[in-house]
Design a protein around this motif. Structure first.
Motif, PDB file in Angstrom:
ATOM      1  N   ARG A  22       0.756  -1.315   0.022  1.00  0.00           N
ATOM      2  CA  ARG A  22       0.022   0.138  -0.013  1.00  0.00           C
ATOM      3  C   ARG A  22       0.897   1.237   0.075  1.00  0.00           C
ATOM      4  NH1 ARG A  22      -5.487  -0.561   2.574  1.00  0.00           N
ATOM      5  NH2 ARG A  22      -6.004  -2.816   2.052  1.00  0.00           N
ATOM      6  N   VAL A  23       1.909   1.469   0.654  1.00  0.00           N
ATOM      7  CA  VAL A  23       2.637   2.594   0.758  1.00  0.00           C
ATOM      8  C   VAL A  23       3.637   2.685  -0.280  1.00  0.00           C
ATOM      9  CG1 VAL A  23       4.850   3.398   1.905  1.00  0.00           C
ATOM     10  CG2 VAL A  23       2.587   2.587   3.349  1.00  0.00           C
ATOM     11  N   SER A  24       4.123   1.540  -0.741  1.00  0.00           N
ATOM     12  CA  SER A  24       4.714   1.792  -2.108  1.00  0.00           C
ATOM     13  C   SER A  24       4.058   2.194  -3.332  1.00  0.00           C
ATOM     14  CB  SER A  24       5.563   0.545  -2.386  1.00  0.00           C
ATOM     15  OG  SER A  24       4.421  -0.614  -2.717  1.00  0.00           O
ATOM     16  N   GLY A  25       2.680   1.802  -3.397  1.00  0.00           N
ATOM     17  CA  GLY A  25       2.019   2.183  -4.447  1.00  0.00           C
ATOM     18  C   GLY A  25       1.793   3.862  -4.351  1.00  0.00           C
ATOM     19  N   LEU A  26       1.619   4.252  -3.091  1.00  0.00           N
ATOM     20  CA  LEU A  26       1.398   5.686  -2.943  1.00  0.00           C
ATOM     21  C   LEU A  26       2.648   6.507  -3.252  1.00  0.00           C
ATOM     22  CD1 LEU A  26      -0.868   5.672   0.282  1.00  0.00           C
ATOM     23  CD2 LEU A  26      -1.601   6.174  -1.907  1.00  0.00           C
ATOM     24  N   VAL A  27       3.997   5.869  -2.770  1.00  0.00           N
ATOM     25  CA  VAL A  27       5.169   6.582  -3.171  1.00  0.00           C
ATOM     26  C   VAL A  27       5.389   6.506  -4.601  1.00  0.00           C
ATOM     27  CG1 VAL A  27       7.490   6.566  -2.750  1.00  0.00           C
ATOM     28  CG2 VAL A  27       6.018   5.956  -0.763  1.00  0.00           C
ATOM     29  N   LEU A  28       5.346   5.317  -5.426  1.00  0.00           N
ATOM     30  CA  LEU A  28       5.550   5.226  -6.656  1.00  0.00           C
ATOM     31  C   LEU A  28       4.424   5.999  -7.623  1.00  0.00           C
ATOM     32  CD1 LEU A  28       6.157   1.311  -6.940  1.00  0.00           C
ATOM     33  CD2 LEU A  28       7.900   3.414  -6.818  1.00  0.00           C
ATOM     34  N   VAL A  29       3.291   6.081  -7.407  1.00  0.00           N
ATOM     35  CA  VAL A  29       2.502   6.922  -8.220  1.00  0.00           C
ATOM     36  C   VAL A  29       2.670   8.379  -8.146  1.00  0.00           C
ATOM     37  CG1 VAL A  29       0.527   7.624  -6.507  1.00  0.00           C
ATOM     38  CG2 VAL A  29       0.009   7.049  -8.907  1.00  0.00           C
ATOM     39  N   ARG A  30       3.480   8.820  -7.373  1.00  0.00           N
ATOM     40  CA  ARG A  30       3.901  10.526  -7.344  1.00  0.00           C
ATOM     41  C   ARG A  30       4.954  10.552  -8.455  1.00  0.00           C
ATOM     42  NH1 ARG A  30       4.978  11.266  -1.021  1.00  0.00           N
ATOM     43  NH2 ARG A  30       2.519  11.341  -0.406  1.00  0.00           N
ATOM     44  N   HIS A  31       5.562   9.328  -8.887  1.00  0.00           N
ATOM     45  CA  HIS A  31       6.626   9.375  -9.790  1.00  0.00           C
ATOM     46  C   HIS A  31       6.347   9.222 -11.186  1.00  0.00           C
ATOM     47  CE1 HIS A  31       9.437  10.502  -6.846  1.00  0.00           C
ATOM     48  NE2 HIS A  31       9.004   9.528  -6.125  1.00  0.00           N
ATOM     49  N   VAL A  32       5.103   8.750 -11.416  1.00  0.00           N
ATOM     50  CA  VAL A  32       4.520   8.404 -12.741  1.00  0.00           C
ATOM     51  C   VAL A  32       3.659   9.285 -13.227  1.00  0.00           C
ATOM     52  CG1 VAL A  32       3.038   6.884 -13.761  1.00  0.00           C
ATOM     53  CG2 VAL A  32       4.497   6.031 -12.111  1.00  0.00           C
ATOM     54  N   SER A  33       3.691   9.838 -14.421  1.00  0.00           N
ATOM     55  CA  SER A  33       2.558  10.677 -15.073  1.00  0.00           C
ATOM     56  C   SER A  33       1.472   9.766 -15.635  1.00  0.00           C
ATOM     57  CB  SER A  33       3.130  11.762 -16.146  1.00  0.00           C
ATOM     58  OG  SER A  33       3.469  10.664 -17.217  1.00  0.00           O
ATOM     59  N   LEU A  34       0.207  10.355 -15.283  1.00  0.00           N
ATOM     60  CA  LEU A  34      -0.657   9.680 -15.715  1.00  0.00           C
ATOM     61  C   LEU A  34      -1.645  10.206 -16.935  1.00  0.00           C
ATOM     62  CD1 LEU A  34      -2.418   8.639 -12.305  1.00  0.00           C
ATOM     63  CD2 LEU A  34      -1.198   7.307 -13.874  1.00  0.00           C
ATOM     64  N   ASP A  35      -1.116   9.900 -18.092  1.00  0.00           N
ATOM     65  CA  ASP A  35      -1.685  10.189 -19.294  1.00  0.00           C
ATOM     66  C   ASP A  35      -2.971   9.417 -19.668  1.00  0.00           C
ATOM     67  OD1 ASP A  35      -0.646   7.869 -19.912  1.00  0.00           O
ATOM     68  OD2 ASP A  35       0.680   9.025 -21.661  1.00  0.00           O
ATOM     69  N   GLY A  36      -3.498   9.739 -20.876  1.00  0.00           N
ATOM     70  CA  GLY A  36      -4.973   8.843 -21.032  1.00  0.00           C
ATOM     71  C   GLY A  36      -4.790   7.475 -20.943  1.00  0.00           C
ATOM     72  N   ASN A  37      -3.777   6.736 -21.614  1.00  0.00           N
ATOM     73  CA  ASN A  37      -4.004   5.381 -21.598  1.00  0.00           C
ATOM     74  C   ASN A  37      -3.662   4.941 -20.243  1.00  0.00           C
ATOM     75  OD1 ASN A  37      -4.882   4.913 -24.163  1.00  0.00           O
ATOM     76  ND2 ASN A  37      -2.521   4.929 -24.761  1.00  0.00           N
TER      77      ASN A  37
END
Length: 100
Positions: A22-37
């Motif tokens: 759970r924590v790693s998902g929250l941390v990693l999502v900050r470093h990923v840009s969420l474009d359309g796909n």
């Protein structure tokens, strides 16, 4: 009551793994840009998980539960998850009251 050390260690390991994911998902999502796909793929996860949980019920129980699972699946495509689940629960309750 006695506590088995192996059982306690297994429970603690499962808790640690759950917290880590759970924590790693929250941390990693900050470093990923969420474009359309990517956004579409991530938004598809909750309905997919819901169907994975609900599908066995659809095939292992009566007609009321099967119809309610279908209603839930269709509702999950357009409604928020909580609304889809609530609709499925209401549907199965009404169908059971109707005698199906």
């Amino acid at each position: 009551m006695s506590v088995d050390l192996d059982t306690l260690l297994a429970i603690l390991a499962m808790a640690a793994a759950t917290i880590f994911t759970r924590v790693s998902g929250l941390v990693l999502v900050r470093h990923v840009s969420l474009d359309g796909n990517r956004r579409k793929a991530i938004e598809s996860i909750p309905p997919a998980v819901l169907m994975a949980v609900v599908a066995p019920t659809a095939f292992a129980t009566g007609i009321a539960e099967t119809v309610a699972c279908g209603v839930t699946a269709i509702a999950a495509l357009r409604l928020p998850m909580l609304a889809a689940v609530a609709l499925g629960v209401a549907c199965v309750a009404l169908l059971r009251m109707a005698g199906l």
